[in-house]
Design a protein around this motif. Structure first.
Motif, PDB file in Angstrom:
ATOM      1  N   VAL A 141       0.842  -1.200   0.000  1.00  0.00           N
ATOM      2  CA  VAL A 141       0.000   0.000   0.000  1.00  0.00           C
ATOM      3  C   VAL A 141       0.878   1.251   0.000  1.00  0.00           C
ATOM      4  N   TRP A 142       1.889   1.260   0.850  1.00  0.00           N
ATOM      5  CA  TRP A 142       2.789   2.410   0.940  1.00  0.00           C
ATOM      6  C   TRP A 142       3.538   2.623  -0.378  1.00  0.00           C
ATOM      7  N   ILE A 185      -1.994   5.894   6.482  1.00  0.00           N
ATOM      8  CA  ILE A 185      -1.979   4.450   6.242  1.00  0.00           C
ATOM      9  C   ILE A 185      -1.773   3.694   7.551  1.00  0.00           C
TER      10      ILE A 185
END
Length: 440
Positions: A142-143, A383
């Protein structure tokens, strides 16, 4: 008489390709080197977990990069300098005959992949000893998509706003790699909170020879990182190579000088950290400054970062392995000093303040630093918070006390075939440890 001009199609240069193949392998080696560097810096109960966080990043980032990351970072701009398109998602349309400059495009994509891998792995040092491995497996992809890929496009991608519109310079990754990982590490350190015993227990590195070995591998790989960014076997690559060596040396000496003056003794950990600080700082500037500039950049990083690693105790954030103090601070130093030491002979036109270029370039570098650091911090913090609420990011207190090697991976770094105080390994240990991790 009419003259016809014929333009030759781009061709692969075998010398450039051979060098970039070697450089790509060197940069990939940096992530196992980082694993050893970090692994030696933690306590014995978390060594394997630290190694795993780096190694699993290789697999996770590779899948993300080949699926969509490369296309979004280096595809044609579709968002006003903010992001590329998905034309090459899944590496579509890229075969062995496609050329980027003088090297195969698939090789260029692989070279850039190795940068993305180590950037994600770097963040793990800020949250050592206390992060759930399962959450890390979700965080990394995701990052990579939300933070690394956009910043890489801004700085290096076609039409990226930092490169094309702002005009800030970054040869090999001060903003996408060093500042991004450092700011992101700070954000996650704040999300997870300090380790149990922070500012009370010693928490010294358990294996300094491992730290030195890891630092040596990082330094070795850094020649591919920086000199490889010339994308050719040429004079610019040679200059970047020499600048990298010089800055690593002055970074090491600068850190040791501070230790001797402040503490009365130079340490092996300081030598390793100083070399890395110098290498971090020269990363953005190795292709823009002269040898004199490289020496100053490395020295400045070694001195300043040696003090910066202590900020966490005064400001009460637990950056376990000094990702903020070395990579964020070192990246900022190296990126800003381009505005002071940039030389026309290296840049092809741009000159820094020291060479009569005025303050303009320094201002551009500062804008890039502030925007990239702010973006990386804000998005990473978001996040981290979402993952913490959804599945939990902080390891259970019992696991942190026992050590993540045993509770997460059902292994120990130095006891082979036994657990605890000589007790034989039970067949139930592995599934029990995995169950405990899933319930944490």
């Amino acid at each position: 008489m009419e003259t016809t001009v014929t333009f030759a199609a781009a061709q692969i240069n075998t010398g450039d390709t051979a060098w970039l193949l070697a450089a790509t392998a060197l940069v990939l080696l940096m992530t196992p080197g980082l694993a050893l560097f970090y692994g030696g810096m933690v306590r014995t109960k978390s060594v394997l977990n630290m190694l795993m966080m780096s190694f699993v990043s290789i697999a996770l980032v590779t899948v993300v990069w080949l699926t969509a990351g490369y296309s979004l970072a280096f595809g044609d701009d579709i968002g006003g300098g903010l992001i590329g398109g998905l034309k090459h998602a899944g590496m579509a349309g890229l075969g062995p005959d496609n050329v980027h400059g003088t090297v195969p495009t698939v090789l260029f994509a692989t070279f850039q992949l190795t940068f993305a891998i180590i950037t994600a792995a770097l963040i793990s040092g800020a949250i050592a000893d206390r992060a759930k491995f399962s959450a890390w497996l979700v965080f990394v992809p995701v990052w990579t998509l939300l933070v690394y890929v956009p910043v890489a496009h801004w700085v290096w991608g076609p039409g990226g706003w930092i490169l094309d519109r702002l005009g800030a310079l970054d040869f090999a990754g001060g903003m996408p790699v060093e500042i991004t990982s450092g700011a992101s590490g700070l954000a996650l350190a704040l999300v997870l909170g300090p380790r149990l015993g922070f500012k009370k227990d010693a928490m010294r590195p358990h294996n300094l020879p491992m730290v030195m070995l890891g630092a040596g591998l990082l330094w070795f790989g850094w020649f591919g990182f920086n000199a490889g960014s010339a994308l050719g076997a040429n004079g610019l690559a040679a200059a970047a190579f020499l600048n990298t060596l010089a800055a690593g040396c002055t970074g090491l000496l600068g850190w040791l000088f501070v230790e001797q003056k402040r503490d009365g003794h130079p340490t092996t950990l300081g030598a390793a950290s100083g070399a890395v600080a110098g290498l971090v700082a020269i990363t953005p500037s190795c292709g823009t400054v002269s040898l004199l500039g490289a020496l100053v950049v490395g020295l400045a990083a070694g001195v300043v970062c040696s003090y910066a690693v202590g900020w966490k105790f005064r400001l009460n954030y637990d950056d376990s392995l000094d990702v903020v103090g070395v990579h964020l601070v070192g990246g900022v130093i190296g990126t800003l000093l381009i505005g002071v030491f940039a030389e026309k002979a290296m840049t092809g036109g741009t000159q820094g303040l020291l060479y009569g270029g005025g303050l303009a370039q320094l201002g551009k570098q500062a804008v890039g630093v502030v925007v990239v650091a702010g973006y990386a911090f804000a998005v990473t913090y978001g996040i981290g918070k979402l993952l913490d609420k959804a599945i939990g990011f902080r390891a259970a207190e019992e696991h942190e006390h026992t050590g993540l090697d045993l509770t997460v991976h059902a292994e120990t770094a130095y006891d082979h075939g036994v657990l605890g105080h000589g007790a034989p390994v039970s067949a139930s240990v592995v599934p029990s440890a995995r169950k405990a991790e899933s319930q944490a």
